[in-house]
Motif scaffolding. Sequence first.
Motif, PDB file in Angstrom:
ATOM      1  N   PHE A   1     -14.084 -27.029  41.922  1.00 27.42           N
ATOM      2  CA  PHE A   1     -13.286 -27.141  43.141  1.00 27.42           C
ATOM      3  C   PHE A   1     -12.070 -26.236  42.943  1.00 27.42           C
ATOM      4  O   PHE A   1     -11.193 -26.526  42.149  1.00 27.42           O
ATOM      5  CB  PHE A   1     -12.890 -28.601  43.356  1.00 27.42           C
ATOM      6  N   ALA A   2     -12.052 -25.110  43.639  1.00 30.85           N
ATOM      7  CA  ALA A   2     -11.072 -24.064  43.363  1.00 30.85           C
ATOM      8  C   ALA A   2      -9.835 -24.094  44.261  1.00 30.85           C
ATOM      9  O   ALA A   2      -8.755 -23.680  43.836  1.00 30.85           O
ATOM     10  CB  ALA A   2     -11.741 -22.692  43.475  1.00 30.85           C
ATOM     11  N   LYS A   3      -9.996 -24.568  45.514  1.00 29.63           N
ATOM     12  CA  LYS A   3      -8.854 -24.474  46.434  1.00 29.63           C
ATOM     13  C   LYS A   3      -9.105 -25.349  47.651  1.00 29.63           C
ATOM     14  O   LYS A   3     -10.244 -25.515  48.074  1.00 29.63           O
ATOM     15  CB  LYS A   3      -8.680 -23.015  46.868  1.00 29.63           C
ATOM     16  N   VAL A   4      -8.035 -25.874  48.214  1.00 28.31           N
ATOM     17  CA  VAL A   4      -8.092 -26.569  49.491  1.00 28.31           C
ATOM     18  C   VAL A   4      -6.916 -26.069  50.321  1.00 28.31           C
ATOM     19  O   VAL A   4      -5.808 -25.884  49.802  1.00 28.31           O
ATOM     20  CB  VAL A   4      -8.068 -28.108  49.328  1.00 28.31           C
TER      21      VAL A   4
ATOM     22  N   ASP B   1     -12.777 -24.466  48.886  1.00 33.54           N
ATOM     23  CA  ASP B   1     -13.355 -23.344  48.158  1.00 33.54           C
ATOM     24  C   ASP B   1     -13.982 -23.856  46.862  1.00 33.54           C
ATOM     25  O   ASP B   1     -13.308 -24.509  46.059  1.00 33.54           O
ATOM     26  CB  ASP B   1     -12.262 -22.321  47.861  1.00 33.54           C
ATOM     27  N   PHE B   2     -15.265 -23.553  46.681  1.00 37.11           N
ATOM     28  CA  PHE B   2     -15.995 -23.919  45.470  1.00 37.11           C
ATOM     29  C   PHE B   2     -16.428 -22.639  44.773  1.00 37.11           C
ATOM     30  O   PHE B   2     -17.069 -21.782  45.400  1.00 37.11           O
ATOM     31  CB  PHE B   2     -17.238 -24.746  45.813  1.00 37.11           C
ATOM     32  N   GLN B   3     -16.081 -22.492  43.486  1.00 34.61           N
ATOM     33  CA  GLN B   3     -16.501 -21.320  42.731  1.00 34.61           C
ATOM     34  C   GLN B   3     -17.705 -21.695  41.870  1.00 34.61           C
ATOM     35  O   GLN B   3     -17.674 -22.689  41.146  1.00 34.61           O
ATOM     36  CB  GLN B   3     -15.375 -20.795  41.848  1.00 34.61           C
ATOM     37  N   ILE B   4     -18.745 -20.882  41.965  1.00 31.96           N
ATOM     38  CA  ILE B   4     -19.999 -21.150  41.263  1.00 31.96           C
ATOM     39  C   ILE B   4     -19.827 -20.818  39.777  1.00 31.96           C
ATOM     40  O   ILE B   4     -19.306 -19.766  39.412  1.00 31.96           O
ATOM     41  CB  ILE B   4     -21.162 -20.339  41.883  1.00 31.96           C
TER      42      ILE B   4
ATOM     43  N   MET C   1     -16.308 -24.125  52.513  1.00 34.08           N
ATOM     44  CA  MET C   1     -16.695 -25.144  53.483  1.00 34.08           C
ATOM     45  C   MET C   1     -15.488 -25.404  54.393  1.00 34.08           C
ATOM     46  O   MET C   1     -14.360 -25.434  53.927  1.00 34.08           O
ATOM     47  CB  MET C   1     -17.083 -26.428  52.731  1.00 34.08           C
ATOM     48  N   GLN C   2     -15.756 -25.596  55.668  1.00 31.83           N
ATOM     49  CA  GLN C   2     -14.700 -25.911  56.629  1.00 31.83           C
ATOM     50  C   GLN C   2     -15.015 -27.236  57.309  1.00 31.83           C
ATOM     51  O   GLN C   2     -16.154 -27.486  57.683  1.00 31.83           O
ATOM     52  CB  GLN C   2     -14.602 -24.828  57.701  1.00 31.83           C
ATOM     53  N   LEU C   3     -13.995 -28.072  57.446  1.00 31.63           N
ATOM     54  CA  LEU C   3     -14.134 -29.334  58.172  1.00 31.63           C
ATOM     55  C   LEU C   3     -12.994 -29.453  59.167  1.00 31.63           C
ATOM     56  O   LEU C   3     -11.840 -29.205  58.831  1.00 31.63           O
ATOM     57  CB  LEU C   3     -14.083 -30.527  57.214  1.00 31.63           C
TER      58      LEU C   3
END
Length: 181
Positions: free
Chosen positions: A35-38, A56-59, A71-73
């Motif tokens: 979990f890289a950023k919100v 933002d998720f970094q693989i 991802m956007q919510l």
Amino acid sequence: MSLDSIFGEIESFDPSKQKVQSFEGLPKGDYNAVFAKVSYQIPNPGQSYNPSNHFDFQILDGDYTGRHENMQLSFEEMTPSGKPVPDFVLTRNGRTLVKLFYILGVPFKLEAKDLLDGNKIVDALTPAIGKKLIVHLDVRENKKNPDYPYRNYDFDPYMKQTSPINDITADISDDDLPFDV
């Protein structure tokens, strides 16, 4: 990639038929990620999208190591054009958010009204930046706008992979060895 290679691609680019952006998101799959950023984005005047939280998720491994999935919510009940957002979309967004909190080990203490203030979501999840998780990504066709397929998410706890060799235990005596000890 060298400048010659890049220029070769530019020479074959047909601006009358092709888009400048050729980015493709990650394909459907399960990804070990961090979990890289919100963040929370509010549109500028004249932009036609709702305020939304971005995750933002970094693989971490595989063919897409280092790539990011965003991802956007949004929890706005009306679209910018004034149409109601379908209930199933708001329900799915809520369930996705609650699951993300759970997987990241963050107690979900927000109330319904807090969902409209994306900064409260940012404040709650910022301490979880850097935590690992598994992101399950489902991608399906968007018939109305094929350039933007539907991207649905689910999450599971990250499980560190162990080598099966490390898990083997055997009772071997000196007599079992092919040489003298």
